[in-house]
Write a protein that holds these residues in place. Structure first.
Motif, PDB file in Angstrom:
ATOM      1  N   SER A  92     -46.898 -28.351  -9.914  1.00 11.08           N
ATOM      2  CA  SER A  92     -47.868 -27.329  -9.528  1.00 11.08           C
ATOM      3  C   SER A  92     -49.078 -27.909  -8.811  1.00 11.08           C
ATOM      4  O   SER A  92     -49.971 -27.151  -8.424  1.00 11.08           O
ATOM      5  CB  SER A  92     -48.336 -26.568 -10.769  1.00 11.08           C
ATOM      6  N   GLY A  93     -49.134 -29.232  -8.650  1.00 10.26           N
ATOM      7  CA  GLY A  93     -50.233 -29.860  -7.939  1.00 10.26           C
ATOM      8  C   GLY A  93     -51.397 -30.259  -8.805  1.00 10.26           C
ATOM      9  O   GLY A  93     -52.426 -30.696  -8.277  1.00 10.26           O
ATOM     10  N   LYS A  94     -51.268 -30.147 -10.130  1.00  5.94           N
ATOM     11  CA  LYS A  94     -52.353 -30.496 -11.033  1.00  5.94           C
ATOM     12  C   LYS A  94     -52.131 -31.882 -11.616  1.00  5.94           C
ATOM     13  O   LYS A  94     -51.009 -32.321 -11.799  1.00  5.94           O
ATOM     14  CB  LYS A  94     -52.467 -29.467 -12.161  1.00  5.94           C
ATOM     15  N   ILE A  95     -53.214 -32.564 -11.898  1.00  6.70           N
ATOM     16  CA  ILE A  95     -53.177 -33.885 -12.502  1.00  6.70           C
ATOM     17  C   ILE A  95     -53.326 -33.725 -14.005  1.00  6.70           C
ATOM     18  O   ILE A  95     -54.363 -33.269 -14.496  1.00  6.70           O
ATOM     19  CB  ILE A  95     -54.295 -34.781 -11.939  1.00  6.70           C
ATOM     20  N   GLU A  96     -52.269 -34.094 -14.760  1.00  2.00           N
ATOM     21  CA  GLU A  96     -52.299 -33.925 -16.205  1.00  2.00           C
ATOM     22  C   GLU A  96     -53.095 -35.045 -16.886  1.00  2.00           C
ATOM     23  O   GLU A  96     -53.897 -34.791 -17.779  1.00  2.00           O
ATOM     24  CB  GLU A  96     -50.866 -33.897 -16.739  1.00  2.00           C
ATOM     25  N   PHE A  97     -52.841 -36.293 -16.480  1.00  2.00           N
ATOM     26  CA  PHE A  97     -53.534 -37.437 -17.069  1.00  2.00           C
ATOM     27  C   PHE A  97     -54.236 -38.207 -15.968  1.00  2.00           C
ATOM     28  O   PHE A  97     -53.607 -38.568 -14.969  1.00  2.00           O
ATOM     29  CB  PHE A  97     -52.550 -38.357 -17.803  1.00  2.00           C
ATOM     30  N   TYR A  98     -55.499 -38.441 -16.130  1.00  2.00           N
ATOM     31  CA  TYR A  98     -56.255 -39.236 -15.175  1.00  2.00           C
ATOM     32  C   TYR A  98     -56.158 -40.708 -15.554  1.00  2.00           C
ATOM     33  O   TYR A  98     -56.521 -41.109 -16.662  1.00  2.00           O
ATOM     34  CB  TYR A  98     -57.716 -38.784 -15.135  1.00  2.00           C
ATOM     35  N   GLN A  99     -55.644 -41.490 -14.629  1.00  2.00           N
ATOM     36  CA  GLN A  99     -55.481 -42.923 -14.857  1.00  2.00           C
ATOM     37  C   GLN A  99     -56.820 -43.643 -14.660  1.00  2.00           C
ATOM     38  O   GLN A  99     -57.782 -43.082 -14.121  1.00  2.00           O
ATOM     39  CB  GLN A  99     -54.439 -43.485 -13.880  1.00  2.00           C
ATOM     40  N   ASP A 100     -56.840 -44.884 -15.092  1.00  2.00           N
ATOM     41  CA  ASP A 100     -58.022 -45.707 -14.839  1.00  2.00           C
ATOM     42  C   ASP A 100     -58.182 -45.918 -13.332  1.00  2.00           C
ATOM     43  O   ASP A 100     -57.191 -46.062 -12.603  1.00  2.00           O
ATOM     44  CB  ASP A 100     -57.879 -47.064 -15.527  1.00  2.00           C
ATOM     45  N   PRO A 101     -59.394 -45.945 -12.817  1.00  2.00           N
ATOM     46  CA  PRO A 101     -59.582 -46.138 -11.378  1.00  2.00           C
ATOM     47  C   PRO A 101     -59.027 -47.482 -10.904  1.00  2.00           C
ATOM     48  O   PRO A 101     -59.122 -48.495 -11.612  1.00  2.00           O
ATOM     49  CB  PRO A 101     -61.107 -46.071 -11.206  1.00  2.00           C
ATOM     50  N   LEU A 102     -58.473 -47.469  -9.708  1.00  2.00           N
ATOM     51  CA  LEU A 102     -58.046 -48.737  -9.108  1.00  2.00           C
ATOM     52  C   LEU A 102     -59.247 -49.637  -8.858  1.00  2.00           C
ATOM     53  O   LEU A 102     -59.205 -50.848  -9.102  1.00  2.00           O
ATOM     54  CB  LEU A 102     -57.317 -48.478  -7.785  1.00  2.00           C
TER      55      LEU A 102
END
Length: 1196
Positions: free
Chosen positions: A217-227
């Motif tokens: 659906s285009g949504k981010i479920e889990f936000y990862q640590d920033p690169l």
């Protein structure tokens, strides 16, 4: 007034990129000195046309735009443009969108061009001087000062790129660009003589890069640590002009400096990060996303401004210069062409043309078309410098709260870190005819962090040293190397630009190679150096020239392209222990956990259809092609490489290797012995050392067009055929291997197992082999391997230790028991100096000389040939006390064994085999390819083996039957350390033998819980792509049936091949000596001469041991109807016609008839038993010669 000159200039830029602006309102606001615009939308089509990116803009917004014009101090204070919150979203341009946008963009472009054509006269009319006190020269000078000192401030810049499930976002908190003086301090400057220099500085604050995965659906479920998190860097720009009236600088330098760069990549981000790298590589080679040349606002004229050649890429995989197919405007451009298109935009080429036209109109002289020629391409230098950088790899775990419906959280754990020092990336180009890129590292190392797969090897409470965690190190440190990575950059205080001197550049290929050598690169960096050079020169050798006014027919004979990539790696130390290997393989499994399609797959399919119709036909074109064929050369050099493989302290490869190999198997968990939570010391290891490795690889630059053309010729020349191959050369110098041991943090001196040797390999592969399927005379693959000398030596204890190290890594894959290590074995191998050890064990030494192998493959046959000069095996017994070292020869070949079955060889004095003796082994084999003609002719095997002498000495039995002593005090030392975290055992787990299974809390999927409601905080590792539940194997019967059928099929094919085999075998006599006591070689006999050793013992020694001599006869096998041929043939070789004609005649008679073969043994088999005792005669001091007893058996 000044407003009438400056206002249209600012309005033209604002109105060009922003939608729905009212020029009247903007003009009134500018006259007031300040203008504030909110909620602005960018003109996306104009941005795409200007940038010419292989991306399309999905959206673009500016929250607030502020413009401050100090009208009263316009000559001393800068104009400030402030952008607050700018957000743009991009995606990769696809073919469907290209076609869709081509029509709309052409319409918008025509409207834009027409409006531009109307706007230009109005601009000139508005800029007409209305004040007689302001002469045109002053206006031009003032406008130039205003433009050169414009300050641009961007607050909260957000860029996003979306593709498939990838969301890459870049957020820059603040970016400011302003003019500086010669000390790089903020100032209001102008271009003045004699320097003619303009300097600018851009400061970027708090740059954050995020890489996340979105769902369907285009949504981010889990936000990862920033690169990258809150990284600040600065960029220095240096423009040098030829004269004060020049609008385009002659030299452009853009250098960026980062003090600290810390990247972080999780296991979920790794596949997406690799996907982004693949995109960059595909864009570099022009395989995808190429913009069309006529989509630019300036059309083909823009390509001429940048010195581009229509239809040519960067010299990479672009359109061929000498073979043109289709419309050149439809071809994808390479990365260099795309990057070079930014230069006119940076230096305002369009402004130069309009201002120049305005200036000429003011003076009343309108130039003609010949005077409006394209200016010379500026020299552009782009550099990136980083003092320290690190890349940390992390494994993620999903963590749920007590409630079943609570949101899940992602927790990451560091497992591996890669650190670099003194990073340099420099690009130098002048138009498309010259491009150079240099990359270098001063130092680099990789180290293990925390734990991996439940093994707590480098946790804080393990008390391990940092040196133990480092498993990869290369180069030097900045403290010892200095700041050499900044040499001649804008951040080097010794650079010419920082000392008021104009810099000089090397833009000639020959001078570039002489200046930037491998030695110079390693002196500047120390760890890694890469130099990629692409040049486009005319055939007269006058360097690069302007090809914009030439037609394609004129360009073809004039252009010579070269592409050379040189890579050098300095002193390299790699230590592969359990912690390092499991972390590396874990990263590999994470990188393979994706379902992305390759970028260039569709492009390659399309290319195969096009290449069929692209070819040269006229003799003139073929002649021009013969003069110069562009190639792409890659050279790799390694210096002082050391690779150490330690014994496995823990082994969980059975959970990783099936995923890497792509096998879907049932995984089991082996038990691990329990020992104290301390590293195993001493830890035996195998170490490989190489002094130097040279690797060269060359391919034709335009392989599809070249191969299509050459394959269509009836008789192509050798030069054309040579360039249709990919050639590779591999040379290894000073390779050696041995055993070592890590004790107390350091490694013991190397015990050589394989002494130093050198070798070489050459190979070539035909390009596009499908086009050569009907050309049976053209080889598709050729390899040549040369090994002048190779020796291996080891005691039995050393071989047992090597076997133990190998089994420690392989036992889990074959469900074997964990390996135990005898401490006395370590003591025997790593003897302490000055300590006496009873019973020195012999060392077995084998050597091979002058090994040459050749392989050739054609459309109809595969063939190979080779020679082995000599083989020698001997046993060395170290000297004890006053005894000298003994050398016992065991195998010698070639050896003169023709008359060893006769007694007279003992009384003759023979010289040993000279260096001109024939090779021990010479063979040639030729096998037909599988196809329609494979049954018309069988395989051919030609073998010649010279005489071999074998001495089955009792010392070999002593070496073979060696067993390490058991130390009753210490017993057996287990190698495995219990570093596993606490685990729970399930009752439904299946045992393997008597070994209990242990459930590991690694990055594996947990079994499904019995209750859908979670009552406690549970940590679940990220699942692998294969099922992990332990279950019994139910496919044993099916696999047995399948293996039985495969064996039957293999036997049937083997028998079918034997029936058609043409065999020529020559075996010279082989002599085997079986003494009942050791026969060391005297010092007067050449090393390894077994018959000479026996003869010397017979004549000169007092105690000749009893010896059984077995002489095997000379054997010759020749297929019926086959004429004798030399065993070593040039590949491929032709078998004499009689055998082919005979085979065909027999097959015409009946289909069941096979080719007949006659086997003959033209000698006999002879056994001799020789017992030579020495008899002491009465009354004589000299012993009498023994009696020779022979027992003879003859078999015809």
């Amino acid at each position: 007034m000044l407003e009438s000159y400056v206002t249209p200039l600012l309005m033209s830029y604002v109105n060009k990129y922003i939608k729905n602006l009212k020029p009247s309102d903007l003009q009134l606001s500018l006259w007031g000195g300040d203008v504030v615009l909110s909620k602005l939308d960018l003109k996306l089509d104009v941005l795409e046309q200007e940038l010419k990116l292989p991306f399309t803009f999905m959206s673009g917004h500016i929250h607030e735009l502020r413009i401050h014009v100090p009208w009263t101090k316009l000559g001393s204070e800068p104009v400030v443009i402030t952008i607050n919150t700018m957000e743009c979203i991009l995606k990769l341009r696809d073919g469907a969108q290209d076609d869709h946008e081509s029509g709309s963009s052409s319409t918008s472009r025509s409207v834009s061009d027409s409006s531009k054509a109307v706007a230009k006269p109005r601009r000139l009319q508005q800029a007409a001087p209305s004040d007689p006190d302001l002469p045109p020269g002053y206006v031009q000078s003032l406008i130039r000062r205003v433009v050169n000192n414009v300050n641009i401030v961007v607050n909260n810049l957000i860029l996003k790129y979306v593709e498939d499930d990838i969301v890459l976002s870049v957020n820059i908190t603040s970016a400011e660009c302003y003019t500086v003086d010669d000390l790089w301090e903020r100032a209001f400057m102008d271009i003045t003589a004699p320097e003619l220099v303009l300097r600018k500085l851009i400061n970027f604050a708090d740059c954050t890069v995020c890489l996340d995965k979105r769902n369907a659906s285009g949504k981010i479920e889990f936000y990862q640590d920033p690169l990258l998190y809150k990284c600040s860097f600065r960029t220095r720009l240096h423009f040098t002009y030829d004269n004060i009236n020049s609008k385009i600088p002659s030299v452009i330098k853009i250098h960026t400096m980062v003090e600290s760069l810390k990247l972080s990549i999780t296991d979920q981000q790794l596949p997406m990060f690799i996907r982004i790298l693949e995109l960059i590589i595909a864009l570099y080679y022009g395989e995808i996303g190429g913009h069309k040349e006529d989509e630019g606002e300036e059309g083909t004229g823009h390509a001429r401004d940048s010195g581009a050649i229509q239809g040519s890429g960067s010299g990479m995989d672009g359109q061929d210069l000498y073979i043109q197919s289709g419309n050149p405007d439809e071809a994808n451009q390479g990365w260099v062409s795309w990057a070079w298109s930014f230069v006119p935009a940076i230096v305002s080429t369009e402004e130069e043309g309009e201002d120049g036209l305005y200036q000429q109109r003011e003076t009343g002289s309108i130039p003609n078309s010949s005077q409006l020629h394209t200016p010379k391409d500026p020299i552009v230098s782009i550099g990136f410098y980083c003092t320290k950088a690190s890349v940390t790899f992390k494994l993620t775990e999903t963590q749920s709260e007590s409630s079943y419906y609570s949101p899940q959280k992602v927790k990451s754990k560091e497992v591996l870190c890669l650190e670099q020092e003194g990073i340099t990336i420099e690009v130098l180009m002048m138009g498309e005819p010259f491009f150079d890129c240099q990359i270098g590292f001063v130092g680099c190392r990789a180290l293990c962090l925390k734990s991996i797969m439940g093994v707590r090897d480098f946790e804080e409470n393990m008390n391990r040293r940092e040196e133990d965690a480092v498993f990869f190190s290369c180069g030097d440190s900045l403290s010892s190397k200095g700041m050499t990575y900044l040499t001649n950059s804008l951040f080097d205080y010794r650079s010419p630009e920082n000392n008021g001197v104009r810099a000089e550049f090397i833009l000639d290929a020959a001078n570039h190679k002489e200046t930037y050598t491998e030695i110079a690169g390693m002196h500047r960096f120390g760890a890694f150096y890469m130099d990629y050079l692409y040049t486009m020169e005319d055939s007269s050798g006058k360097g690069s020239q302007d090809f914009s006014g030439m037609s394609m027919e004129e360009i073809v004979p004039a252009v010579q392209e070269t592409s050379i990539k040189r890579l050098v790696v300095g002193p390299l130390d790699i230590r592969l222990h359990s912690s390092a290997i499991h972390r590396i393989l874990k990263m590999v499994t994470c990188a393979m956990d994706h379902e992305y399609e390759p970028y260039c797959k569709l492009e390659q399919d399309i290319s195969k259809q096009q290449y069929t119709y692209v070819m040269l036909s006229t003799p003139e074109e073929i002649s021009h092609l013969e003069e110069f064929i562009p190639t792409r050369l890659t050279c790799l050099t390694l210096f002082q490489v050391s690779v150490t493989v330690s014994m496995a302290e823990f082994n969980l490869l059975h959970t990783l290797m099936p995923v890497i190999m792509g096998h879907k198997v049932v995984l089991t968990v082996n038990s691990i012995h329990t020992t104290p939570d301390q590293p195993v010391r001493p830890l035996p290891s195998v170490q490989f050392q190489v002094e130097k490795v040279n690797f060269e690889h060359s391919v034709p630059m335009y392989a599809p067009e070249l191969v299509t053309t050459v394959s269509s010729l009836s008789q192509p020349s050798d030069n054309l055929l040579h360039h249709c191959y990919a050639h590779l050369y591999l040379k290894v110098f000073g390779f050696q291997a041995g055993l070592t041991c890590q004790d107390k943090g350091s490694f013991l001196p190397l015990i050589p197992i394989i002494p130093s040797f050198s070798t070489a390999l050459y190979g070539k592969l035909i390009q596009l082999p499908a086009l050569w399927s009907k050309r049976s005379s053209v080889p598709t693959t050729e390899f040549i391997f040369e090994l002048p000398h190779f020796t291996i030596q080891a005691t039995r204890a050393q071989t047992l230790l090597l076997q133990t190290i190998c089994q420690s890594w392989t036992h889990s894959m074959v469900n074997g028991a964990p390996v135990t290590l005898n401490e006395s074995l370590l003591t025997e191998v790593y003897k302490a100096p000055g300590v006496k050890y009873p019973g020195p064990s012999p060392t077995l030494e084998g050597s091979v000389q002058n090994l040459e192998l050749k392989f050739c493959s054609r459309a109809t046959v595969k063939c190979a040939s080779g020679t082995v000069g000599a083989v020698k095996v001997c046993a060395r017994t170290p000297g004890v006390c006053s005894l000298k070292e003994k050398l016992v020869p065991l195998i010698q070949g070639p050896s003169d064994t023709k008359e060893l079955h006769m007694s007279r060889w003992l009384n003759e004095i023979r010289k040993p085999e000279s260096l001109l003796a024939p090779d021990l082994l010479a063979f040639s084999i030729q096998v037909p390819q599988q196809g329609d003609d494979c049954r018309n002719s069988g395989a051919v095997l030609l073998v010649s083996v010279q005489g071999i002498a074998i001495n089955v000495d009792p010392i070999f039995c002593t070496w073979l039957l060696y067993q390490p002593h058991r130390d009753t005090q210490h017993g057996l030392v287990c190698v495995y350390v219990d570093m596993l975290q606490p685990v729970c055992r399930r009752e439904d787990e299946v045992s393997v033998g008597s070994t209990p299974l242990v459930k590991q809390s690694s990055n594996q999927a947990s079994d499904y819980a019995s209750s859908p409601v979670k009552t406690k905080t549970v940590t679940e590792s990220r699942p692998l792509s294969i099922p992990m539940r332990v279950m019994p194997d139910t496919t044993a019967a099916e696999s047995w049936t399948t293996s039985e059928e495969q064996m039957k099929e293999l036997i049937a094919h083997a028998w079918d091949a034997v029936k058609r085999l043409t065999l020529q075998l020559e075996l010279q006599p082989c002599c085997v000596f079986l003494p009942n006591d050791s026969l060391p070689s005297p010092s007067t006999i050449i090393c390894g001469d077994i018959p000479g050793t026996v003869r010397s013992w017979y004549h000169n020694q007092t105690n000749m041991p009893g010896t059984l001599v077995v002489c095997l006869p000379q054997i010759s096998i020749l297929s019926a109807g086959h004429k004798y041929m030399e065993p070593l043939q040039e590949l491929p070789f032709v078998v004499s016609k009689p055998i082919l004609e005979e085979g065909r005649g027999e097959r015409k008679t009946t289909a069941k008839t096979v080719t007949s073969a006659a086997l003959s043994i033209n000698s006999f088999l002879l056994f001799e038993m020789v017992f030579i005792p020495h008899i002491q005669c009465s009354g004589s001091k000299q012993p009498a010669k023994g009696v020779l007893v022979k027992v003879l058996f003859v078999a015809l």
